[in-house]
Scaffold this active site. Structure first.
Site, mmCIF file in Angstrom:
data_model
loop_
_atom_site.group_PDB
_atom_site.id
_atom_site.type_symbol
_atom_site.label_atom_id
_atom_site.label_comp_id
_atom_site.label_asym_id
_atom_site.label_seq_id
_atom_site.Cartn_x
_atom_site.Cartn_y
_atom_site.Cartn_z
ATOM 1 N N ASP A 1 47.331 29.281 39.574
ATOM 2 C CA ASP A 1 48.069 30.457 40.028
ATOM 3 C C ASP A 1 47.799 30.792 41.487
ATOM 4 O O ASP A 1 46.854 30.304 42.083
ATOM 5 C CB ASP A 1 47.594 31.678 39.228
ATOM 6 C CG ASP A 1 48.303 31.788 37.907
ATOM 7 O OD1 ASP A 1 49.167 30.946 37.629
ATOM 8 O OD2 ASP A 1 47.984 32.729 37.166
ATOM 9 N N LYS B 1 52.197 33.103 41.314
ATOM 10 C CA LYS B 1 52.815 34.393 41.026
ATOM 11 C C LYS B 1 52.232 35.353 42.022
ATOM 12 O O LYS B 1 51.031 35.432 42.171
ATOM 13 C CB LYS B 1 52.404 34.881 39.651
ATOM 14 C CG LYS B 1 53.119 34.232 38.528
ATOM 15 C CD LYS B 1 52.774 35.016 37.299
ATOM 16 C CE LYS B 1 52.910 34.170 36.056
ATOM 17 N NZ LYS B 1 52.470 34.919 34.895
ATOM 18 N N MET C 1 46.792 45.903 40.140
ATOM 19 C CA MET C 1 48.221 45.862 40.485
ATOM 20 C C MET C 1 48.784 47.262 40.762
ATOM 21 O O MET C 1 49.916 47.563 40.404
ATOM 22 C CB MET C 1 49.038 45.231 39.336
ATOM 23 C CG MET C 1 48.566 43.861 38.923
ATOM 24 S SD MET C 1 49.319 43.289 37.372
ATOM 25 C CE MET C 1 48.377 44.157 36.141
HETATM 26 N N1 SAH Z 1 43.139 38.095 35.745
HETATM 27 C C1 SAH Z 1 42.881 38.749 36.994
HETATM 28 C C2 SAH Z 1 43.868 39.864 37.255
HETATM 29 C C3 SAH Z 1 45.261 39.426 37.468
HETATM 30 S S1 SAH Z 1 46.369 40.754 37.728
HETATM 31 C C4 SAH Z 1 41.460 39.245 37.029
HETATM 32 O O1 SAH Z 1 40.756 39.198 36.018
HETATM 33 O O2 SAH Z 1 41.023 39.677 38.073
HETATM 34 C C5 SAH Z 1 46.540 40.712 39.489
HETATM 35 C C6 SAH Z 1 45.824 41.869 40.121
HETATM 36 O O3 SAH Z 1 44.435 41.622 40.144
HETATM 37 C C7 SAH Z 1 46.170 42.094 41.571
HETATM 38 O O4 SAH Z 1 47.355 42.832 41.710
HETATM 39 C C8 SAH Z 1 44.989 42.895 42.043
HETATM 40 O O5 SAH Z 1 45.077 44.217 41.633
HETATM 41 C C9 SAH Z 1 43.869 42.254 41.253
HETATM 42 N N2 SAH Z 1 43.131 41.237 42.026
HETATM 43 C C10 SAH Z 1 42.957 39.945 41.714
HETATM 44 N N3 SAH Z 1 42.162 39.332 42.606
HETATM 45 C C11 SAH Z 1 41.827 40.274 43.515
HETATM 46 C C12 SAH Z 1 41.009 40.295 44.666
HETATM 47 N N4 SAH Z 1 40.372 39.193 45.100
HETATM 48 N N5 SAH Z 1 40.868 41.456 45.331
HETATM 49 C C13 SAH Z 1 41.474 42.570 44.920
HETATM 50 N N6 SAH Z 1 42.259 42.602 43.847
HETATM 51 C C14 SAH Z 1 42.428 41.491 43.128
#
Ligand code: SAH
Length: 528
Positions: free
Chosen positions: A53, A75, A191
């Site tokens: 992803d 995505k 998000m």
């Molecule tokens: N499965 C992922 C989340 C996916 S949803 C997890 O466990 O982290 C996608 C959201 O995750 C983004 O919109 C943001 O809010 C957050 N996100 C993912 N990686 C990030 C990062 N390095 N820094 C800040 N927010 C992050």
């Protein structure tokens, strides 16, 4: 009524792959590629297909075997889907049916707002074998890297992960705002950047104090991390003013106040500095590691690729009469590397070097030589070709035979000085510098003023760098380098840089990578 006819049983069973495929749904961690689990990494190293992803760090892909197939199904914030979820699900099933070891790599943890559940349900339906490897979710990483303990005995005993993506205009929200607003200590919204004003309003409307501290963290745990701090009342405006875009998390709760004390990550001395490291791909890593440990965001602009010489004939000839030589000299670790590569190829080894004394240019070269089981007999006080020449002159060069394996194009100062002192010097090429084709990323970063500092560790890095920038004229070069600080490893490199129109800002007293790093630190410390 006619009875339903069953098809006859197949006369032969359909061909099954020699081994069954399996899908591993793996959490890549939040951003820093080193935050993947050991288990996840080991599986990546065995993968035959990797379906990954947008949020999974691309740097992890370097662990994947060369032959593996990589499929990007990116995505980004719910838009720009490279593939629909149905297509992804089908892809996983198909690859597994081909008998492949499939890694499905997702940012953070696959089961936290990652649609991992849906992908696994599909695998179950099709009877495909699978395992799930959890990952460090971005919520805990963002809090940690912003200096916020997500729970703390004095501040909170509960935490919730909440989607901030829910359509705010939806009449019947599935989020129990009335319950979470005051019922839970720390709230982390994924998000939620677009909806931040609505999220903060809802929390306040349902009784959470407007004074509650909030931190928004973008690209947590990466060198690009950005954070903005405020309160429920102020954060939406501050985030808008700072133009924070996804991916970012919103951490709400009293624990955020601890950030003043323990903001360890963003307080590192080079945090936020964007440094272009121009070195050969082979050598850049030491400098890059040191700078990154101090918080810098490094872009590796490999200005040189090293390849063997057009012909080994010259070296081969001398290798067979090494006993005739009084001195064997190495002025770079690359020369040592290629020299030994050839020595081994033609069936010789370190024992064949017992005749001549060995001179090296500096401590790094000496240590590298030691790695090949040989101690240098001579190390100059000043780590330059001139320094080595001076040290050798003191040893007495009259009538001495000297072998100098080196780059095909190299400075003549060492052989010339030694020849003047009466030595017979034989230079042989053991490697060539060639320019890597693609320099577009570096140029674009300079265009966007996304580079604070450039490091140069040899004259050829300077020259190749400028050649590769392809500037139409000096004015264009000035424009691209305007505001960019320049660090050079030693006086020769500095001279080449200034002769080519660059102003030097950083120059260490000794000419080694650690000294260069110290000089960079001192430079920024003095400007703070
Ligand atoms: N499965 C992922 C989340 C996916 S949803 C997890 O466990 O982290 C996608 C959201 O995750 C983004 O919109 C943001 O809010 C957050 N996100 C993912 N990686 C990030 C990062 N390095 N820094 C800040 N927010 C992050």
């Amino acid at each position: 009524m006619k009875k339903t006819m069953h098809p006859p049983p197949p006369t032969h069973t359909p061909p099954t792959p020699c081994r069954a495929g399996k899908v591993y749904l793996i959490g890549a961690g939040p951003g820093d590629p080193e935050l993947i689990t050991v288990k996840g990494l080991k599986l990546l190293q065995r993968a035959e297909v990797v379906v990954y992803d947008y949020l999974a760090s691309k740097k992890l892909l370097k662990h994947v075997p060369q032959a593996a197939q990589l499929v990007y199904v990116g995505k980004m914030g719910g838009v720009h889907h490279a593939h629909t979820q149905d297509e992804i699900n089908q892809m996983l099933v198909d690859f597994a049916r081909q008998g492949k070891l499939v890694v499905r790599l997702k940012g953070g943890d696959p089961f936290i707002f990652g649609r991992g559940g849906e992908e696994i349900e599909m695998l179950v339906e099709h009877g495909i074998a699978y395992e799930v490897v959890p990952g460090v979710t971005s919520a805990t990483a963002a809090a940690t890297y912003a200096g916020v303990p997500i729970t703390h005995r004095q501040h909170t005993t509960s935490v919730a992960f909440v989607t901030g993506h829910e359509d705010p205009t939806k009449a019947a929200s599935t989020i129990a705002w009335d319950k979470i607003a005051t019922g839970i200590g720390t709230l982390v919204f994924y998000m939620g950047i677009k909806n931040l004003p609505i999220i903060t309003e809802k929390l306040m409307a349902h009784g959470r104090s407007p004074e509650t501290p909030v931190v928004v963290v973008r690209w947590a745990s990466t060198p690009e991390q950005q954070s903005v701090e405020g309160t429920l009342a102020t954060i939406a405006d501050k985030v808008q003013a700072a133009r924070i875009k996804p991916p970012a998390l919103i951490v709400v709760g009293e624990v955020v106040s601890l950030r003043d004390k323990i903001n360890w990550y963003e307080k590192r001395p080079l945090f936020g500095k964007r440094i272009l490291v121009t070195r050969t791909r082979e050598q850049a890593s030491e400098l890059v590691h040191r700078l990154e440990d101090l918080g810098a965001n490094c872009l590796e602009g490999s200005t040189i690729a090293l390849v063997p010489p057009d012909s080994w004939a010259a070296l081969d000839k001398e290798l067979h009469r090494l006993a005739d030589y009084d001195w064997l000299l190495f002025t770079s670790i690359n020369a040592i590397k290629f020299f030994f590569q050839r020595l081994t190829e033609i069936g010789m080894d370190a024992r064949d070097l017992k005749g001549p004394k060995i001179g090296v240019v500096g401590t790094t070269t000496a240590e590298f030589l030691q790695g090949h089981g040989l101690r240098a007999d001579l190390l100059p006080e000043e780590f330059t070709a001139e320094g080595l020449a001076a040290a050798l002159e003191k040893e007495g060069m009259s009538g001495k035979k000297v072998l100098l394996p080196r780059a095909a194009k190299a400075r003549e100062v060492l052989p010339e000085t030694l020849a003047t002192a009466g030595a017979e010097v034989v230079t042989v090429p053991v490697y060539r510098n060639v320019q890597p084709a693609d320099y577009a990323e570096v140029r674009q970063a300079l265009e966007e003023k996304a580079i604070d500092l450039i490091t140069f560790t040899s004259s050829s890095t300077v020259i190749n760098f400028l050649e590769m920038l392809h500037c139409a004229d000096e004015a264009e070069q000035q424009r691209l380098l305007d505001g960019v600080k320049i660090a050079t490893i030693g006086p020769i490199t500095a001279k080449t840089a200034s002769q080519n129109g660059m102003a030097i800002h950083i120059q260490p007293k000794t000419f080694t990578i650690p000294a260069l790093v110290d000089a960079i630190l001192a430079y920024y410390a003095s400007r703070r």
